[in-house]
Scaffold this motif. Structure first.
Motif, PDB file in Angstrom:
ATOM      1  N   VAL A 119       0.830  -1.206   0.000  1.00  0.00           N
ATOM      2  CA  VAL A 119       0.000   0.000   0.000  1.00  0.00           C
ATOM      3  C   VAL A 119       0.864   1.256   0.000  1.00  0.00           C
ATOM      4  O   VAL A 119       0.600   2.211  -0.733  1.00  0.00           O
ATOM      5  N   LEU A 120       1.915   1.260   0.819  1.00  0.00           N
ATOM      6  CA  LEU A 120       2.746   2.457   0.954  1.00  0.00           C
ATOM      7  C   LEU A 120       3.621   2.714  -0.260  1.00  0.00           C
ATOM      8  O   LEU A 120       3.974   3.861  -0.538  1.00  0.00           O
ATOM      9  N   ASN A 121       3.980   1.662  -1.007  1.00  0.00           N
ATOM     10  CA  ASN A 121       4.962   1.818  -2.077  1.00  0.00           C
ATOM     11  C   ASN A 121       4.376   1.782  -3.482  1.00  0.00           C
ATOM     12  O   ASN A 121       5.118   1.946  -4.448  1.00  0.00           O
ATOM     13  N   TYR A 135      -2.341  -0.224  -3.969  1.00  0.00           N
ATOM     14  CA  TYR A 135      -3.275   0.254  -2.937  1.00  0.00           C
ATOM     15  C   TYR A 135      -4.717  -0.073  -3.330  1.00  0.00           C
ATOM     16  O   TYR A 135      -5.503  -0.592  -2.530  1.00  0.00           O
ATOM     17  N   HIS A 136      -5.068   0.240  -4.584  1.00  0.00           N
ATOM     18  CA  HIS A 136      -6.438  -0.021  -5.038  1.00  0.00           C
ATOM     19  C   HIS A 136      -6.759  -1.507  -4.998  1.00  0.00           C
ATOM     20  O   HIS A 136      -7.874  -1.906  -4.631  1.00  0.00           O
ATOM     21  N   LYS A 137      -5.788  -2.343  -5.370  1.00  0.00           N
ATOM     22  CA  LYS A 137      -6.021  -3.788  -5.383  1.00  0.00           C
ATOM     23  C   LYS A 137      -6.158  -4.336  -3.959  1.00  0.00           C
ATOM     24  O   LYS A 137      -7.025  -5.176  -3.689  1.00  0.00           O
ATOM     25  N   VAL A 138      -5.304  -3.855  -3.050  1.00  0.00           N
ATOM     26  CA  VAL A 138      -5.388  -4.310  -1.655  1.00  0.00           C
ATOM     27  C   VAL A 138      -6.699  -3.852  -1.027  1.00  0.00           C
ATOM     28  O   VAL A 138      -7.356  -4.596  -0.288  1.00  0.00           O
ATOM     29  N   GLU A 160     -13.917   8.971   0.943  1.00  0.00           N
ATOM     30  CA  GLU A 160     -14.210   8.114  -0.198  1.00  0.00           C
ATOM     31  C   GLU A 160     -13.536   6.758  -0.054  1.00  0.00           C
ATOM     32  O   GLU A 160     -14.090   5.737  -0.436  1.00  0.00           O
ATOM     33  N   HIS A 161     -12.340   6.758   0.507  1.00  0.00           N
ATOM     34  CA  HIS A 161     -11.631   5.485   0.679  1.00  0.00           C
ATOM     35  C   HIS A 161     -12.369   4.576   1.642  1.00  0.00           C
ATOM     36  O   HIS A 161     -12.536   3.384   1.392  1.00  0.00           O
ATOM     37  N   ALA A 165      -4.987   6.732   0.528  1.00  0.00           N
ATOM     38  CA  ALA A 165      -6.282   6.881  -0.127  1.00  0.00           C
ATOM     39  C   ALA A 165      -6.238   8.041  -1.111  1.00  0.00           C
ATOM     40  O   ALA A 165      -5.532   9.016  -0.896  1.00  0.00           O
ATOM     41  N   PRO A 166      -6.982   7.981  -2.225  1.00  0.00           N
ATOM     42  CA  PRO A 166      -6.908   9.033  -3.250  1.00  0.00           C
ATOM     43  C   PRO A 166      -7.506  10.347  -2.774  1.00  0.00           C
ATOM     44  O   PRO A 166      -8.294  10.385  -1.834  1.00  0.00           O
TER      45      PRO A 166
END
Length: 728
Positions: free
Chosen positions: A197-199, A204-207, A251-252, A242-243
């Motif tokens: 997620v951090l990298n 992130y979206h997939k996790v 939203e996240h 999160a975006p």
């Protein structure tokens, strides 16, 4: 006659043979030295061998780190990194479960060495490990060591995180989502998800599609603090990445919880995250370690950052829904019903509103909506006022009516006070700022309530009104009152109260009178002498004090400091230590497996840098490791703790100090070594303190007051306490 500097005496081990004592010429190529060692044991194909440090690390000796070999070091002749990588690559695919397990254990241990890691990765070893995980045939210890080796290999930053498949992510997420899973597997899986997620924004979206907070919560209800720490770290990572920077959390959270759009605080309350953390982590009988404290601090910051959107939103004076909130404040305070449109003239109603808004303490009595166009605090101030009016109605009405009955100049304006107080609380809690990499400053009381910031405001607005009365303040004293209130809040927070009620009681003990006493005591301890003779004396003894500070800084460098190792992962469990040699000629440094409990001896640090080779000390955003990091890590706190040592032409030794004090000690000490001026804030503070003490001692000496060499003895404890004062 001492031996040449380039000659190092070592012992070299080989399984089944007696250790060999030999001298290594550091000017000779490493391959020639290995060939000489192999010939001594009649071993052919010397290119298939290498030297290792014979300790728990088993790190390979390379041309880059060979200068770290010291006299008396014990080395081990072993197969080369390439040969070892090839062997392990084949062995971990063995059909024998026992052989496979031993191979994976060896791989997990060897992968900590970047030299081996590079060779294994070149053999497409990462892909092999991911395929083994995706196949799902391994379990228990086999899976645990597979994931451990994967984490160690990825921690070197050689391979990009963007290369992993959805199948691999689903498998790792599946281990986390299972109710009963091996602790070691669960820990590694959480660590992998956090790093993903951090990298990588794509990962992130997939996790986020695979993991929900609801699925992570059960891991917080156990007793294993490491698992709890990794779990909170994953939650924090999901929030951080999160975006949309401004509304990233809302939203996240909708995405990962599959619930309707609402405030983050309500969602966290629904999922019972806060109460579970409070009961199972903060109030657990197990003491909270530094890493857990850091993750709780990060969660606290991210939760408060949900307020940023409202803090930076101006009120629209034409928005009727927003104006209705102000009408509601008026209604609750004065218990008035909304008058029908035809009740009285327009001028009469406007006059009535203006009178009430003045009593409510707004700056603009005609249109209070204008007061909320300042950002910060924007609409957040109005939110706090409405929360106070609805949830602490009696206190709200009392404050408004109490002040409306005073003289104009003595009233404490509720509206203006609330706006300025909200702005102050946002500054104190650093709403909108990214969390610091090294901070552990979380406050347990903010985990005790679903609306902790609003409750925090309610306590502080009542404190402000109380302090206003104690100071007998007038409208001209508004800023002075706010300064005192800020000091009261900061001093109470320093005591780390466990609950909001405890925070409130601490504030009760910090009345204006008590603040005056504290200030007077501090002023006496910081007495400043301004007469000309004393100023001249200060100037005369200042170089002596500066030399004393310089020696202290150098002595601290000789003791050394443990630094966190810089890596691509947010959670960093590895450390390195750096210290100056007693003769101030060399910086010794090296990796550590864990944080040391005292000084680390010079001979256990593998690397060294001659002070004569240092070209410059670079700080802040100019440091190369700050330029390389993403925007996430370049927050103000980290930049203030970063410094680098430039040596040779473009080589750097990069540091991130554990705190501001260590940062100042090291930058001061390094500048002193280079003959440059020490300019840190701590140098100025130490100079002021030592000068003040020296001046007082010299003035006492002028008065012929004898100052003993040793402090007076501590009075002995009475042999018994069976005594009373006889009043007769």
């Amino acid at each position: 006659m001492p031996p040449p500097a380039d000659i190092v005496k070592v012992a070299i081990e080989w399984p089944g043979a007696f250790p060999k004592l030999m001298e290594i010429d550091q000017k000779k190529p490493l391959s020639a030295i290995i060939k000489e060692v192999c010939e001594g044991w009649s071993l052919g194909n010397h290119e298939n061998f290498a030297l290792q440090i014979a300790d728990a690390t088993n790190f390979y000796i390379t041309e880059k780190n060979r200068n770290d070999i010291k006299n008396g070091s014990i080395l081990r002749l072993t197969t080369s990194p390439y040969q070892t990588a090839v062997q392990l690559h084949e062995r971990i695919q063995s059909s024998s479960m026992d052989a496979k397990l031993e191979s994976l254990k060896d791989l997990a241990n060897a992968s900590r060495d970047i030299t081996f890691a590079q060779e294994f990765i070149n053999l497409d070893g990462i892909s092999l490990l991911t395929q083994m995980v995706e196949s799902g045939t391994d379990f228990g210890d086999l899976l645990s060591f597979t994931l451990t080796a994967f984490v160690e290999l990825m921690d070197h930053g050689i391979v990009s995180w963007d290369t992993f498949s959805v199948a691999f992510i689903k498998k790792i997420a599946g281990y986390v989502n299972k109710s009963a899973m091996d602790t070691a597997v669960l820990q590694r899986s959480l660590a992998i998800l956090e790093s993903m997620v951090l990298n990588s924004q794509d990962l992130y979206h997939k996790v986020a599609q695979e993991i929900t907070i609801g699925q992570l919560i059960p891991h917080l209800q156990g007793t294993d603090q490491d698992i709890q720490t990794y779990t909170i770290a994953v939650i924090n990572a999901l929030f951080l990445k999160a975006p949309e920077e401004k509304r990233q959390f809302d939203e996240h959270i909708v995405d990962i919880l599959n619930c309707p759009l609402t405030e983050m605080a309500h969602i966290l309350a629904q999922k019972q995250l806060r109460s579970i953390i409070l009961s199972n982590v903060i109030r657990s009988p197990t003491p909270i370690n530094d890493e857990m404290a850091h993750q709780l601090y990060v969660l606290q910051v991210l939760t408060f950052n949900l307020l940023e959107d409202r803090m930076m939103t101006k009120m629209d004076p034409q928005d009727q829904a927003q104006r209705d909130i102000i009408f509601e404040l008026r209604r609750i305070a004065f218990d008035v019903e909304c008058e029908p449109n035809n009740s009285g003239s327009i001028e009469k109603r406007k006059s009535m509103y203006t009178r009430d808004y003045k009593k409510l303490g707004f700056i603009n009595h005609v249109n209070p909506a204008v007061d909320f166009t300042q950002i910060p605090p924007g609409m957040l101030a109005l939110d706090n006022m409405l929360y106070f009016a609805k949830h602490h109605q009696d206190s709200y009405i009392r404050i408004v009516l109490e002040n409306s009955s005073r003289e104009d100049k003595h009233e404490c304006p509720f509206g203006r006070s609330s706006i300025e107080l909200t702005k102050m609380l946002c500054e104190i809690m650093k709403v909108g700022e990214l969390p610091s990499e090294n901070c552990h400053d979380f406050h347990p009381m903010f985990f005790t309530h679903d609306r902790s910031f609003e409750e925090f405001f309610c306590i502080c607005i009542q404190l402000l009104n109380k302090t206003w009365k104690e100071m007998r303040a007038t409208s001209e004293d508004f800023n002075k009152v706010m300064q005192v209130v800020r000091e009261q809040i900061m001093r109470a927070l320093t005591l780390k109260p466990n609950s909001l009620d405890q925070f409130k009681s601490r504030l009760q003990n910090l009345s204006y009178t008590e603040i005056l006493k504290i200030r007077q005591s501090e002023r006496m301890n910081q007495e400043d002498f301004q007469s000309r003779p004393i100023l001249e004396l200060r100037e005369k003894i200042q170089p002596e004090i500066m030399e004393l500070i310089k020696q202290q800084r150098l002595n601290r460098l000789c003791e050394g400091t443990c630094f966190r190792k810089i890596s691509s992962r947010r959670r960093q469990d590895k450390f390195w230590y750096c210290r100056l040699s007693p003769n101030h000629k060399v910086l010794h440094y090296g990796d550590l497996e864990e944080s040391p409990q005292g000084e680390v001896p010079h001979d256990s640090l593998q690397d060294k840098l001659p002070v004569a080779d240092i070209k410059a000390v670079i700080t802040g955003k100019d440091c190369p490791h700050m330029k390389e990091k993403g925007a996430l890590k370049q927050n103000k706190e980290v930049l203030e703790l970063a410094f680098s040592v430039l040596y040779e032409s473009d080589e750097y030794l990069n540091f991130i100090a554990p705190d501001k004090h260590e940062y100042c000690v090291w930058t001061d000490g390094l500048n002193a070594l280079l003959g440059k001026e020490m300019t840190s804030d701590y140098t100025k503070s130490d100079m002021d303190t030592l000068l003040s003490m020296e001046m007082k001692l010299r003035l006492l000496d002028l008065e012929n007051i004898q100052i003993p060499e040793a402090p007076p003895p501590i009075p002995k404890e009475p042999s018994n306490y069976d005594f009373v004062y006889d009043c007769n």
